[in-house]
Design an enzyme around this catalytic site. Structure first.
Site, PDB file in Angstrom:
ATOM      1  N   ASP A  98       0.852  -1.183   0.000  1.00 44.58           N
ATOM      2  CA  ASP A  98       0.000   0.000   0.000  1.00 44.58           C
ATOM      3  C   ASP A  98       0.888   1.233   0.000  1.00 44.58           C
ATOM      4  OD1 ASP A  98      -1.698   2.119   0.468  1.00 44.58           O
ATOM      5  OD2 ASP A  98      -3.053   0.932   1.728  1.00 44.58           O
ATOM      6  N   HIS A 246      -1.514  14.185 -25.667  1.00 48.81           N
ATOM      7  CA  HIS A 246      -1.386  13.546 -26.983  1.00 48.81           C
ATOM      8  C   HIS A 246      -1.380  14.554 -28.139  1.00 48.81           C
ATOM      9  CE1 HIS A 246      -2.100  10.037 -24.688  1.00 48.81           C
ATOM     10  NE2 HIS A 246      -3.415  10.091 -24.668  1.00 48.81           N
TER      11      HIS A 246
HETATM   12  P1  NAP Z   1      -7.045   1.679 -12.025  1.00 51.52           P
HETATM   13  O1  NAP Z   1      -7.699   0.686 -12.916  1.00 51.52           O
HETATM   14  O2  NAP Z   1      -7.870   2.422 -11.047  1.00 51.52           O
HETATM   15  O3  NAP Z   1      -5.877   0.904 -11.263  1.00 51.52           O
HETATM   16  C1  NAP Z   1      -5.172   1.504 -10.211  1.00 51.52           C
HETATM   17  C2  NAP Z   1      -4.134   0.530  -9.706  1.00 51.52           C
HETATM   18  O4  NAP Z   1      -3.462   1.179  -8.624  1.00 51.52           O
HETATM   19  C3  NAP Z   1      -4.703  -0.773  -9.175  1.00 51.52           C
HETATM   20  O5  NAP Z   1      -3.793  -1.809  -9.444  1.00 51.52           O
HETATM   21  C4  NAP Z   1      -4.755  -0.505  -7.665  1.00 51.52           C
HETATM   22  O6  NAP Z   1      -4.610  -1.682  -6.907  1.00 51.52           O
HETATM   23  C5  NAP Z   1      -3.515   0.326  -7.486  1.00 51.52           C
HETATM   24  N1  NAP Z   1      -3.592   1.142  -6.275  1.00 51.52           N
HETATM   25  C6  NAP Z   1      -4.551   2.043  -5.943  1.00 51.52           C
HETATM   26  N2  NAP Z   1      -4.259   2.597  -4.747  1.00 51.52           N
HETATM   27  C7  NAP Z   1      -3.118   2.029  -4.328  1.00 51.52           C
HETATM   28  C8  NAP Z   1      -2.322   2.159  -3.169  1.00 51.52           C
HETATM   29  N3  NAP Z   1      -2.651   3.012  -2.175  1.00 51.52           N
HETATM   30  N4  NAP Z   1      -1.208   1.422  -3.046  1.00 51.52           N
HETATM   31  C9  NAP Z   1      -0.860   0.553  -4.036  1.00 51.52           C
HETATM   32  N5  NAP Z   1      -1.569   0.374  -5.167  1.00 51.52           N
HETATM   33  C10 NAP Z   1      -2.678   1.106  -5.305  1.00 51.52           C
HETATM   34  O7  NAP Z   1      -6.274   2.795 -12.883  1.00 51.52           O
HETATM   35  P2  NAP Z   1      -5.763   2.676 -14.388  1.00 51.52           P
HETATM   36  O8  NAP Z   1      -6.881   3.016 -15.296  1.00 51.52           O
HETATM   37  O9  NAP Z   1      -5.039   1.402 -14.567  1.00 51.52           O
HETATM   38  O10 NAP Z   1      -4.747   3.916 -14.468  1.00 51.52           O
HETATM   39  C11 NAP Z   1      -3.455   3.872 -13.918  1.00 51.52           C
HETATM   40  C12 NAP Z   1      -2.701   5.128 -14.341  1.00 51.52           C
HETATM   41  O11 NAP Z   1      -2.552   5.132 -15.753  1.00 51.52           O
HETATM   42  C13 NAP Z   1      -3.407   6.441 -13.998  1.00 51.52           C
HETATM   43  O12 NAP Z   1      -2.442   7.421 -13.722  1.00 51.52           O
HETATM   44  C14 NAP Z   1      -4.126   6.783 -15.285  1.00 51.52           C
HETATM   45  O13 NAP Z   1      -4.373   8.161 -15.401  1.00 51.52           O
HETATM   46  C15 NAP Z   1      -3.105   6.321 -16.293  1.00 51.52           C
HETATM   47  N6  NAP Z   1      -3.691   5.993 -17.601  1.00 51.52           N
HETATM   48  C16 NAP Z   1      -4.661   5.042 -17.710  1.00 51.52           C
HETATM   49  C17 NAP Z   1      -5.177   4.738 -18.948  1.00 51.52           C
HETATM   50  C18 NAP Z   1      -6.222   3.661 -19.116  1.00 51.52           C
HETATM   51  O14 NAP Z   1      -6.634   3.426 -20.265  1.00 51.52           O
HETATM   52  N7  NAP Z   1      -6.666   3.000 -18.065  1.00 51.52           N
HETATM   53  C19 NAP Z   1      -4.714   5.415 -20.090  1.00 51.52           C
HETATM   54  C20 NAP Z   1      -3.708   6.361 -19.943  1.00 51.52           C
HETATM   55  C21 NAP Z   1      -3.206   6.638 -18.696  1.00 51.52           C
HETATM   56  P3  NAP Z   1      -5.849  -2.321  -6.053  1.00 51.52           P
HETATM   57  O15 NAP Z   1      -6.857  -2.676  -7.086  1.00 51.52           O
HETATM   58  O16 NAP Z   1      -5.260  -3.497  -5.385  1.00 51.52           O
HETATM   59  O17 NAP Z   1      -6.306  -1.237  -5.162  1.00 51.52           O
END
Ligand code: NAP
Length: 496
Positions: A98, A246
């Site tokens: 965490d 982008h």
């Molecule tokens: P997400 O689905 O909400 O996943 C977040 C991840 O972070 C999960 O693995 C979660 O684990 C982990 N996490 C959350 N709080 C945490 C903590 N306190 N300690 C450790 N791990 C923690 O988000 P996402 O969509 O993958 O996006 C991730 C990043 O990429 C963001 O910055 C987003 O802006 C960027 N991004 C995403 C996309 C996309 O298409 N998704 C595109 C471009 C950029 P748990 O589930 O175990 O809590």
């Protein structure tokens, strides 16, 4: 057995890749599938180890079970091979931790190989507010140093000040050369091909300025809505979610001066000059040069879809569409409009750069033969197809009794047909390889992100100061009418 180190440009040092947020949407949809394909193509060195880290308390096997299901959904059946998965899974472990409490970092430190023997890459695929904390914890547990680098997903902040805060927090632990800010558009094959087109050919350069180019358009249109990311999106909107990163990166690649080499700083110095030369749009011109829209219920690809406000179930002035006229104040581009446009729930999905050259100064063809004497255009499609086309005037073949008749034909400047039949890599594959090889040309430097925010903040703050609200557009249509008026006002049309 191919020499994978030479093939991929990787050096011989082993790498431990830690993916923070390893269970999240991005990791499952993009990062692990990209690693799978890199494995499939033999690009990953045997010495690479990958550690997925997230909050959920689970075993390695449980994590692999989740990953296995997701890979089946993302990697096409034709590419899914048991032995490739086994290779990939052998490298993988899972670490519950965490970032907010710091629990799990001690165990993570124990899992990593000693930094004298191995590089470490910390990939931040969590919410950006956690990036600073991740760096602090890495430092506390002795996991930083010359052999460590950090990868940051977009968005870096939600305005200039919050971007600086994130950059300061990360910069307090990592030197700028060890920070990799991702803009996955830069990993696209066609975007790199744009660099090749401009700088590996002498043909375009003499025309590549205000004397030769009439207008540039950059469009990123999506058919999807905000899906289950309403709250996230509502804090950003199209301007900050798409244009700030982008679209402005694409604009830089079109407009920058030739760098002295492909060296990271040589390229990034030139991109920065473009961002700094962007003319801020004054309050008095915002209504003419910017359009914001928000989709209402409609039909996209034959399917009824709800409006943005119905999805969020609360009032919002967040724009899901934006169109802008940007101008670059330098000798090369003075007076050339750069129209930028992006939106959700538009009629079809495409991303393209459209460059219209000046028309011929005088037509020698009789009127009846050249009703459609069109200026040359270079169209760079980024998605769903990746290709580059040059539109040129040509004679319609044949004798005919009338005067010469002309037609517009398209020259395909894309990759060879043989390369086209190969699998198109995910943009993240290129970027992950570059991170592993410590090559940062395709990543965004701190000063670039901050210069981009400065230009965007000026627009966002201007909208607030004027109380400008997004105009509604029906989902499945090309945005509010004001967007059409934006280009028509200057004698141009959107190229759809
Ligand atoms: P997400 O689905 O909400 O996943 C977040 C991840 O972070 C999960 O693995 C979660 O684990 C982990 N996490 C959350 N709080 C945490 C903590 N306190 N300690 C450790 N791990 C923690 O988000 P996402 O969509 O993958 O996006 C991730 C990043 O990429 C963001 O910055 C987003 O802006 C960027 N991004 C995403 C996309 C996309 O298409 N998704 C595109 C471009 C950029 P748990 O589930 O175990 O809590």
């Amino acid at each position: 057995m191919p020499d994978i180190h030479n093939q991929s440009g990787l050096n011989d040092r082993p790498v431990d890749l830690v993916i923070f947020g390893g269970t999240g949407d991005l990791a499952m949809r993009m990062l692990f599938p990209s690693l799978y394909f890199l494995e499939y193509d033999g690009h990953l060195p045997d010495s690479l180890r990958i550690i997925a880290a997230a909050r959920k308390d689970m075993t390695r096997d449980e994590f692999l079970g989740i990953l296995d299901k997701r890979l089946q959904g993302v990697v096409g059946a034709g590419y899914l091979c048991e032995n490739i998965k086994t290779h990939l899974y052998d490298r993988l472990s899972y670490q519950p931790l965490d970032v907010e409490s710091g629990t799990g970092f001690e165990s993570l430190a124990k899992k990593l190989r000693h930094k004298d023997l191995c590089d470490m890459v910390a990939y931040c695929s969590t919410a950006p507010r956690l990036y600073g904390q991740i760096c602090e914890l890495l430092e506390i547990y002795g996991l930083t140093g010359d052999t460590c680098r950090i990868v940051l997903e977009k968005p870096i902040g939600h305005d200039l000040q919050s971007c600086k805060d994130v950059n300061d927090a990360v910069g307090a632990v990592f030197d700028e050369q060890r920070i990799y800010r991702i803009d996955h558009y830069l990993g696209k094959e066609t975007v790199q091909n744009l660099m090749a087109l401009r700088f590996a050919n002498s043909l375009f350069e003499p025309l590549w300025d205000a004397n030769g180019i009439e207008q540039v358009q950059i469009t990123v249109s999506e058919t999807i809505g905000v899906e289950d990311r309403w709250d996230y999106y509502n804090d950003y909107g199209a301007l900050k979610d798409m244009v700030q990163n982008h679209i402005m990166q694409l604009l830089c690649l079109v407009a920058m001066e030739p760098p002295t080499s492909m060296d990271a700083d040589a390229v990034r110095d030139e991109k920065l000059k473009v961002l700094r030369a962007l003319r801020p749009i004054p309050l008095s011109e915002l209504a003419q040069k910017t359009v914001a829209g928000q989709y209402t219920a409609g039909t996209v690809a034959g399917k009824d879809v709800p409006g943005y406000l119905d999805e969020g179930k609360k009032p919002s002035n967040t724009e899901t569409f934006v169109a802008l006229r940007a101008e670059i104040d330098n000798w090369r581009w003075a007076g050339v409009p750069f129209y930028l446009r992006t939106g959700k729930r538009l009629p079809y999905r495409h991303s393209q750069i459209f460059i219209q050259f000046k028309g011929v100064p005088h037509s020698i063809f009789p009127d009846e033969s050249n009703l459609s004497l069109e200026p040359n255009k270079l169209v760079i499609h980024l998605q769903p197809e990746e290709n580059i086309k040059l539109l040129m005037m040509n004679k319609v073949p044949g004798l005919g009794r009338d005067a010469t008749t002309l037609q517009e034909v398209s020259l395909d400047l894309s990759i060879s047909p043989e390369a086209r039949s190969r699998r198109r890599p995910i943009a993240y594959e290129r970027l992950l390889l570059d991170i592993l090889a410590d090559r940062s040309t395709l990543f965004v430097r701190r000063d670039e992100t901050e210069a981009a925010w400065q230009w965007i903040d000026n627009i966002a703050n201007g909208w607030s100061a004027l109380g400008m609200k997004p105009s509604p557009y029906v989902a499945g249509t090309w945005s509010p009418p004001a967007s059409v008026e934006l280009t028509e006002r200057y004698g141009h049309d959107w190229h759809d």
